[in-house]
Design an enzyme around this catalytic site. Sequence first.
Site, PDB file in Angstrom:
ATOM      1  N   TYR A 220      13.729 -29.931 -50.545  1.00  0.00           N
ATOM      2  CA  TYR A 220      13.067 -28.628 -50.652  1.00  0.00           C
ATOM      3  C   TYR A 220      14.156 -27.584 -50.889  1.00  0.00           C
ATOM      4  O   TYR A 220      14.733 -27.030 -49.951  1.00  0.00           O
ATOM      5  CB  TYR A 220      12.315 -28.279 -49.373  1.00  0.00           C
ATOM      6  CG  TYR A 220      11.221 -29.239 -48.968  1.00  0.00           C
ATOM      7  CD1 TYR A 220      10.722 -30.199 -49.845  1.00  0.00           C
ATOM      8  CD2 TYR A 220      10.681 -29.185 -47.689  1.00  0.00           C
ATOM      9  CE1 TYR A 220       9.716 -31.068 -49.458  1.00  0.00           C
ATOM     10  CE2 TYR A 220       9.671 -30.050 -47.301  1.00  0.00           C
ATOM     11  CZ  TYR A 220       9.196 -30.995 -48.184  1.00  0.00           C
ATOM     12  OH  TYR A 220       8.199 -31.854 -47.786  1.00  0.00           O
TER      13      TYR A 220
ATOM     14  N   SER B 260       0.317 -31.332 -47.393  1.00  0.00           N
ATOM     15  CA  SER B 260      -0.689 -30.864 -48.364  1.00  0.00           C
ATOM     16  C   SER B 260      -2.100 -31.009 -47.794  1.00  0.00           C
ATOM     17  O   SER B 260      -2.992 -31.559 -48.447  1.00  0.00           O
ATOM     18  CB  SER B 260      -0.569 -31.622 -49.692  1.00  0.00           C
ATOM     19  OG  SER B 260       0.663 -31.376 -50.317  1.00  0.00           O
TER      20      SER B 260
END
Length: 296
Positions: A60, A210
């Site tokens: 990330y 998610s």
Amino acid sequence: MVTTFMEPIARPVAGRAVWPVGLGGAWWSIGDAVDEARSIRTIHAALDLGANLIDTAAAYTTADAARHNETLIARALRQHPGADPMIVTKGGHVRVSADEWIVDGTPEALAADCDASLSALGVDAIDLYLLHKVDPAVPLEESVGALDELRRSGKVRAIGLSNVSGADLDRALAVAGIDAVENEFSALNATHTGVARRCEELGIAFLAYSPLGGASRVHPLREAYPRTAAIAAGSGHSLQRVLLAWVLKQSSSIIAIAGANRPETAVDSLAAPRVHLTDEAWSRIEDELARPRAIR
């Protein structure tokens, strides 16, 4: 009758009690509109409400700043004295350019990734360290053995796997104790329901990333689920909050990892464990969510 499945109680992750909704950091560092000041405000707002798990990863990051997400989180925590959330990070998958990532699950790569994460986070030990992706070129047993060695050395307190199948989990368990699994899971993609329930049987935490559909969502949620949206509005909740509550409802092993780019979004998501709907309302929601969607 009001269903009380979602009493606001902590759930265990690697022996630590955490709020059932954790904070996912990916979008603080990935995308065209990275706003560090707003991201730090978002982290602080979540911590103020009792959030005590933050999920990050070596991968990330922006294209030009190695481990941007981990260093951003470290800075946010330094600016919030007294905060001590569980930090989950991952190795074996790193960004090497604007549009290229590599997977490397060798013991050498995982050891190097761990050291780099320790430095970026500014900690002596990582709370929970995950293999981000299974490397098809490396036997999973070797990667898990490397994670276990990191745990034995004291560099990490707990270990786990991300993006894995039930068969992968069983292979890993033959090598070492596994504390957590992190897979995609939402009403739009419940492929890993079996893995989540297997984790529940084994006392392993299942971190659902998610949880609102992530990259698999191509239509607005209200368009995909109009009945659920109406029920949410009628009960005084946002649709996103109700969908997160649905994710938590699927297994007591689940911690929903909710991404948030604004403090308001984090505050809304963190309220999901307090959603209380009637049995009838949940039945209507389950009926709509069970219908196949042309969304992927």
